[in-house]
Design an enzyme around this catalytic site. Structure first.
Site, mmCIF file in Angstrom:
data_model
loop_
_atom_site.group_PDB
_atom_site.id
_atom_site.type_symbol
_atom_site.label_atom_id
_atom_site.label_comp_id
_atom_site.label_asym_id
_atom_site.label_seq_id
_atom_site.Cartn_x
_atom_site.Cartn_y
_atom_site.Cartn_z
ATOM 1 N N GLU A 288 60.464 109.490 15.356
ATOM 2 C CA GLU A 288 60.290 108.052 15.101
ATOM 3 C C GLU A 288 60.420 107.320 16.430
ATOM 4 O O GLU A 288 61.344 107.598 17.202
ATOM 5 C CB GLU A 288 61.371 107.543 14.156
ATOM 6 C CG GLU A 288 61.339 108.185 12.791
ATOM 7 C CD GLU A 288 62.504 107.700 11.946
ATOM 8 O OE1 GLU A 288 62.286 106.841 11.089
ATOM 9 O OE2 GLU A 288 63.626 108.181 12.162
ATOM 10 N N HIS B 194 63.686 115.912 4.402
ATOM 11 C CA HIS B 194 62.264 115.960 4.733
ATOM 12 C C HIS B 194 61.869 117.217 5.527
ATOM 13 O O HIS B 194 60.923 117.916 5.172
ATOM 14 C CB HIS B 194 61.861 114.733 5.562
ATOM 15 C CG HIS B 194 62.222 113.431 4.924
ATOM 16 N ND1 HIS B 194 62.079 113.199 3.574
ATOM 17 C CD2 HIS B 194 62.721 112.288 5.433
ATOM 18 C CE1 HIS B 194 62.474 111.969 3.297
ATOM 19 N NE2 HIS B 194 62.874 111.398 4.406
ATOM 20 N N LYS C 285 53.121 112.883 0.412
ATOM 21 C CA LYS C 285 52.070 112.702 1.412
ATOM 22 C C LYS C 285 50.983 113.746 1.213
ATOM 23 O O LYS C 285 51.280 114.921 1.005
ATOM 24 C CB LYS C 285 52.652 112.832 2.826
ATOM 25 C CG LYS C 285 53.576 111.679 3.199
ATOM 26 C CD LYS C 285 54.126 111.889 4.586
ATOM 27 C CE LYS C 285 55.184 110.865 4.930
ATOM 28 N NZ LYS C 285 54.683 109.506 5.097
#
Ligand SMILES: NC(=O)c1ccc[n+]([C@@H]2O[C@H](COP(=O)([O-])OP(=O)(O)OC[C@H]3O[C@@H](n4cnc5c(N)ncnc54)[C@H](OP(=O)(O)O)[C@@H]3O)[C@@H](O)[C@H]2O)c1
Length: 480
Positions: A213, A237, A179
């Protein structure tokens, strides 16, 4: 960028990852760089080239790519080879040579393991046994997450990898590292002395890293119930983001120098205090207006499951830069909002302005929000004086948005695949990094205890707030 013509062998080419993420990324990589990329899809399903091409066309259509763009590529450049679960890979090796001859390729190869993790060890061993770890050109091995289930299994997997491949050939993927905003962390810190000079215990009070999320576990209960939040999100992550936030300046901006510094961050954490961990599991609730059933009622989830769908952890880095600054990692499913964010809270000046008037005391800290999704960019909250005589202070954000400044940004997978072709391992996880990370989390994964319940659509269990310590009433939420 000019990319070498190569063969991209995907083991697991009938799976979800390939159809939704890898194939569109390979296609974009090919188009954006005018590159010659030949794909050999591999799986146990009985397909031929034509059937594989037909499925691939519908996958690319589902990704919103017009058929005029990909029809010819699919027909000419996509191939498929069926393998058996228990056989060796000698027929695969023969097929690879045939495809390379047909397309006049010189032997540069990528093997991408988009397989269920339990298949990683045997697939790597079979590639080695079939002589596929080397080729007339370069050979690179990409391994999907999760890399191991704990320290022991990660060590065993590394050992199989290293008995067949050299570490310089290995690309352990963590798509968060692809990203833009994650990569921009290095630029943000090291190209802007303003921030780097303040990036330490003297100026920073605490750091919070949140990956929230809003979706529940959906139809992936079977996978998730064996993984949980620690394996699915924290070990990989969140920990990768933590290392980039906290690392020292590398001696040179090259893959191993950067990864050396990331490993040092993990080594500076002696261990995780179990009292500084809050695990949770969502119960029935609503995310926005959408009702959501409890995790334990999801498909393929055990009715008595103790798998955590939420984790909050307070970590302490024992080094000169960060001594005494708490780092918080927080992740959850079925949360109030979808967001991935780093919140860096700076220390407050201990004064009141304007002749000590109470309403001009500085009550808010400067907070830097680095948002990784959904709106990539950052926002720095600073204090300004309200106009007029009052002398009151107001907090206002200085914002930067990637999409406003640059328009569309490349998909994480495309960025990472380009790096594999270039042989740049900077954004991939090294063997010692993955083991150091598992060293931290294995004791918690082994003894998770009963998770705290939290309603779907909330920010997780109340107990997570208690980790923040005295004087801090809530997690940093912003930008405002
Ligand atoms: N899906 C995602 O969004 C996502 C995101 C991040 C990471 N990942 C990781 O990516 C990997 C693949 O995930 P996925 O969601 O694509 O899984 P999936 O949908 O279950 O697909 C698995 C693939 O592996 C093949 N396969 C299974 N056993 C095999 C064997 N013994 N030999 C050769 N092929 C075999 C399957 O095809 P056949 O049944 O035809 O053999 C299928 O093509 C996993 O490690 C996962 O953790 C996935």
């Amino acid at each position: 960028m000019s990319l070498n013509p190569h063969l991209f062998v995907v083991l697991g080419a009938t799976g979800d990852l390939f159809s939704r993420k890898l194939l569109p990324a390979i296609f974009s990589l090919m188009v954006d760089n005018d590159a010659k990329i030949i794909v050999l899809g591999v799986a146990t399903r009985d397909l031929d080239d034509a059937a594989f091409q037909a499925v691939s066309r519908s996958d690319l259509a589902a990704a919103g790519i017009p058929s005029d763009d990909y029809d010819k590529w699919c027909e000419e450049c996509l191939h498929y080879e069926q393998i058996s679960t228990d056989g060796d890979y000698s027929e695969l090796a023969t097929r690879i040579e045939q495809v390379e001859q047909e397309h006049d390729l010189s032997g540069d190869r990528i093997f991408y393991l988009a397989l269920p993790p339990r298949v990683f060890p045997e697939a790597i061993q079979r590639l080695g046994d079939a002589g596929l770890a080397t080729s007339p050109g370069w050979t690179r091995l990409v391994i999907e997450k999760p890399f191991g289930r704990d320290l022991q299994s990660a060590r065993e997997l590394n050992s199989i990898v290293h008995s067949n491949f050299d570490e310089s050939q290995v690309f352990r993927i963590d798509h968060y590292l692809g990203k833009e905003t994650v990569q921009n962390l290095l630029v943000f810190r090291f190209a802007n002395p303003l921030f780097e000079a303040s990036w330490n215990r003297d100026r920073i009070e605490r750091v919070e890293i949140t990956v929230a999320e809003s979706l529940g576990v959906g139809e992936r209960g079977g996978y998730y119930d064996r993984a949980g939040a620690l394996r699915d999100m924290v070990q990989n992550h969140l920990t990768q983001i933590l290392t980039l936030v906290a690392m020292e300046t590398p001696v040179v901006f090259e893959a191993d120098a950067i990864r050396d510094e990331k490993v040092k961050v993990l080594r500076s954490i002696r261990g995780i205090d179990p009292t500084q961990v809050v695990l949770g599991q969502y119960e029935a609730g609503a995310v926005g207006d959408e009702p959501m059933t409890a995790y334990r009622d999801a498909t393929d989830v055990a009715s008595h499951s103790r798998t955590p769908t939420f984790a909050a952890i307070r970590l302490q880095l024992e080094n000169w830069r960060w001594q005494g600054v708490p780092f918080y990692l927080r992740t959850g499913k079925a949360m109030k909002e979808r967001t991935t964010q780093i919140a860096v809270t700076f220390r407050r000046p201990p004064i009141c302005l304007f002749h000590g008037r109470a309403d001009s005391c500085i009550e808010h800290s400067n907070v830097l929000y680095l948002t990784l999704q959904p709106d990539e960019g950052f926002s720095l909250e600073i204090e300004v004086k309200e106009p007029g005589e009052s002398g009151r202070l107001r907090t206002i954000p200085l914002r930067f948005s990637y999409s406003e400044a640059f328009g569309d940004i490349p998909m994480a997978y495309e960025t990472l695949l380009a790096d594999v072709v270039e042989g740049d391992q900077t954004l991939f996880v090294r063997s010692d990094e993955v083991e150091e990370s598992w060293r931290l989390y294995t004791p918690i994964v082994d003894n998770p205890g009963e998770p705290h319940p939290y309603p779907a659509g909330s920010w997780g269990p109340e107990a997570a707030r208690d980790l923040l310590g005295s004087g801090v009433t809530n997690w940093a939420t912003g930008p405002h």
